[in-house]
Design a protein around this motif. Sequence first.
Motif, PDB file in Angstrom:
ATOM      1  N   GLU A  60       0.791  -1.225   0.000  1.00 17.26           N
ATOM      2  CA  GLU A  60       0.000   0.000   0.000  1.00 17.26           C
ATOM      3  C   GLU A  60       0.824   1.276   0.000  1.00 17.26           C
ATOM      4  OE1 GLU A  60      -2.623  -0.279   3.366  1.00 17.26           O
ATOM      5  OE2 GLU A  60      -1.006  -0.892   4.670  1.00 17.26           O
ATOM      6  N   HIS A  61       2.110   1.225   0.346  1.00 17.09           N
ATOM      7  CA  HIS A  61       2.953   2.423   0.363  1.00 17.09           C
ATOM      8  C   HIS A  61       3.887   2.474  -0.840  1.00 17.09           C
ATOM      9  CE1 HIS A  61       1.366   3.316   4.251  1.00 17.09           C
ATOM     10  NE2 HIS A  61       1.744   2.139   4.703  1.00 17.09           N
ATOM     11  N   GLY A  62       3.609   1.693  -1.848  1.00 16.59           N
ATOM     12  CA  GLY A  62       4.436   1.669  -3.048  1.00 16.59           C
ATOM     13  C   GLY A  62       3.588   1.171  -4.211  1.00 16.59           C
ATOM     14  N   LEU A  63       4.216   0.449  -5.098  1.00 19.73           N
ATOM     15  CA  LEU A  63       3.493  -0.111  -6.232  1.00 19.73           C
ATOM     16  C   LEU A  63       2.451  -1.102  -5.725  1.00 19.73           C
ATOM     17  CD1 LEU A  63       3.265  -0.370  -9.328  1.00 19.73           C
ATOM     18  CD2 LEU A  63       4.904  -2.254  -9.168  1.00 19.73           C
ATOM     19  N   HIS A  64       1.226  -0.942  -6.170  1.00 20.01           N
ATOM     20  CA  HIS A  64       0.153  -1.867  -5.803  1.00 20.01           C
ATOM     21  C   HIS A  64      -0.881  -1.885  -6.911  1.00 20.01           C
ATOM     22  CE1 HIS A  64      -1.170   2.067  -4.124  1.00 20.01           C
ATOM     23  NE2 HIS A  64      -2.336   1.691  -4.640  1.00 20.01           N
ATOM     24  N   LEU A  65      -1.852  -2.735  -6.749  1.00 20.29           N
ATOM     25  CA  LEU A  65      -2.968  -2.798  -7.690  1.00 20.29           C
ATOM     26  C   LEU A  65      -4.159  -2.103  -7.048  1.00 20.29           C
ATOM     27  CD1 LEU A  65      -2.513  -6.484  -8.854  1.00 20.29           C
ATOM     28  CD2 LEU A  65      -1.765  -4.413 -10.031  1.00 20.29           C
ATOM     29  N   ARG A  66      -4.904  -1.399  -7.861  1.00 21.56           N
ATOM     30  CA  ARG A  66      -6.054  -0.626  -7.376  1.00 21.56           C
ATOM     31  C   ARG A  66      -7.322  -1.297  -7.896  1.00 21.56           C
ATOM     32  NH1 ARG A  66      -8.975   4.003  -9.134  1.00 21.56           N
ATOM     33  NH2 ARG A  66      -9.310   5.482  -7.445  1.00 21.56           N
ATOM     34  N   MET A  67      -8.170  -1.752  -6.986  1.00 23.25           N
ATOM     35  CA  MET A  67      -9.436  -2.404  -7.345  1.00 23.25           C
ATOM     36  C   MET A  67     -10.525  -1.326  -7.340  1.00 23.25           C
ATOM     37  SD  MET A  67      -9.143  -5.844  -5.003  1.00 23.25           S
ATOM     38  CE  MET A  67      -9.093  -4.915  -3.470  1.00 23.25           C
ATOM     39  N   ALA A  68     -11.079  -1.037  -8.530  1.00 28.71           N
ATOM     40  CA  ALA A  68     -12.074   0.036  -8.606  1.00 28.71           C
ATOM     41  C   ALA A  68     -12.967  -0.149  -9.838  1.00 28.71           C
ATOM     42  CB  ALA A  68     -11.390   1.391  -8.660  1.00 28.71           C
ATOM     43  N   PRO A  69     -14.187   0.296  -9.730  1.00 24.61           N
ATOM     44  CA  PRO A  69     -14.878   0.651  -8.496  1.00 24.61           C
ATOM     45  C   PRO A  69     -15.245  -0.612  -7.708  1.00 24.61           C
ATOM     46  CG  PRO A  69     -16.395   0.833 -10.338  1.00 24.61           C
ATOM     47  CD  PRO A  69     -15.038   0.474 -10.909  1.00 24.61           C
ATOM     48  N   LEU A  70     -15.295  -0.458  -6.403  1.00 20.46           N
ATOM     49  CA  LEU A  70     -15.677  -1.588  -5.549  1.00 20.46           C
ATOM     50  C   LEU A  70     -17.150  -1.903  -5.725  1.00 20.46           C
ATOM     51  CD1 LEU A  70     -13.799  -0.841  -2.197  1.00 20.46           C
ATOM     52  CD2 LEU A  70     -13.241  -2.553  -3.916  1.00 20.46           C
ATOM     53  N   ARG A  71     -17.476  -3.164  -5.702  1.00 20.63           N
ATOM     54  CA  ARG A  71     -18.871  -3.614  -5.788  1.00 20.63           C
ATOM     55  C   ARG A  71     -19.503  -3.763  -4.412  1.00 20.63           C
ATOM     56  NH1 ARG A  71     -17.819  -8.468 -10.052  1.00 20.63           N
ATOM     57  NH2 ARG A  71     -17.491  -7.157 -11.881  1.00 20.63           N
ATOM     58  N   LEU A  72     -18.656  -3.869  -3.380  1.00 21.92           N
ATOM     59  CA  LEU A  72     -19.159  -4.074  -2.025  1.00 21.92           C
ATOM     60  C   LEU A  72     -18.167  -3.569  -0.999  1.00 21.92           C
ATOM     61  CD1 LEU A  72     -17.496  -6.897  -1.032  1.00 21.92           C
ATOM     62  CD2 LEU A  72     -19.058  -7.818  -2.700  1.00 21.92           C
ATOM     63  N   THR A  73     -18.635  -3.406   0.216  1.00 19.20           N
ATOM     64  CA  THR A  73     -17.766  -3.004   1.323  1.00 19.20           C
ATOM     65  C   THR A  73     -16.922  -4.207   1.733  1.00 19.20           C
ATOM     66  OG1 THR A  73     -19.424  -1.436   2.073  1.00 19.20           O
ATOM     67  CG2 THR A  73     -17.752  -2.083   3.666  1.00 19.20           C
ATOM     68  N   LEU A  74     -15.633  -3.974   1.926  1.00 19.88           N
ATOM     69  CA  LEU A  74     -14.731  -5.053   2.319  1.00 19.88           C
ATOM     70  C   LEU A  74     -14.627  -5.079   3.839  1.00 19.88           C
ATOM     71  CD1 LEU A  74     -11.973  -4.423  -0.358  1.00 19.88           C
ATOM     72  CD2 LEU A  74     -13.877  -6.048  -0.443  1.00 19.88           C
ATOM     73  N   HIS A  75     -15.075  -6.167   4.439  1.00 19.67           N
ATOM     74  CA  HIS A  75     -15.096  -6.312   5.894  1.00 19.67           C
ATOM     75  C   HIS A  75     -13.908  -7.153   6.356  1.00 19.67           C
ATOM     76  CE1 HIS A  75     -19.078  -4.540   6.299  1.00 19.67           C
ATOM     77  NE2 HIS A  75     -19.429  -5.236   5.232  1.00 19.67           N
ATOM     78  N   ALA A  76     -13.277  -6.735   7.444  1.00 20.80           N
ATOM     79  CA  ALA A  76     -12.126  -7.438   8.001  1.00 20.80           C
ATOM     80  C   ALA A  76     -12.474  -8.889   8.313  1.00 20.80           C
ATOM     81  CB  ALA A  76     -11.649  -6.743   9.270  1.00 20.80           C
ATOM     82  N   GLY A  77     -11.545  -9.769   7.992  1.00 26.66           N
ATOM     83  CA  GLY A  77     -11.718 -11.181   8.283  1.00 26.66           C
ATOM     84  C   GLY A  77     -12.354 -11.975   7.158  1.00 26.66           C
ATOM     85  N   ARG A  78     -12.879 -11.306   6.158  1.00 22.17           N
ATOM     86  CA  ARG A  78     -13.495 -12.018   5.031  1.00 22.17           C
ATOM     87  C   ARG A  78     -12.447 -12.343   3.981  1.00 22.17           C
ATOM     88  NH1 ARG A  78     -19.249  -9.598   4.478  1.00 22.17           N
ATOM     89  NH2 ARG A  78     -20.065 -10.199   6.506  1.00 22.17           N
TER      90      ARG A  78
END
Length: 148
Positions: free
Chosen positions: A104-122
């Motif tokens: 997240e602080h360098g090169l990464h992939l960007r998923m957009a637009p999101l279709r749903l809220t991403l919940h921790a642990g899923r």
Amino acid sequence: MDNMFDRRRMLRSGLALAGAAWLPVANGCEVQAEFLRVTHPWTRATAPDAEFGVLCMRIDEVTADDRLIGVQTPVADGVELSSALRGVPLDLAIPAGSSLDLHEHGLHLRMAPLRLTLHAGRSYPLQLTFARSGVVRATLSVDFQRFA
């Protein structure tokens, strides 16, 4: 009588722990492809109104030049390279002998637009397409939100 029961239970627990020490340790989600290895694809939990998510992972043990040319996941309509490279078709070179940390602080992939809220642990399916290694199926893990 209770004292003998407690000793047996402690002995069994100790034997179980000692036996577990000999088992191999798994390194999270790790997928070996023909010419490379993908380790722990993950993203952060998102707010309900988030427009995008950041996809991070490690690609290493690269034995032949390859390229990441496609990513599909049910959590987003599309995936592209981060920041300055937005709008450019996904074609990420991965040279033989290299390791690539997408974070997240360098090169990464960007998923957009999101279709749903991403919940921790899923976790969700993730399909990575490489030019030489072909299609690699992995699991996208959702980690906790970043501290404010």
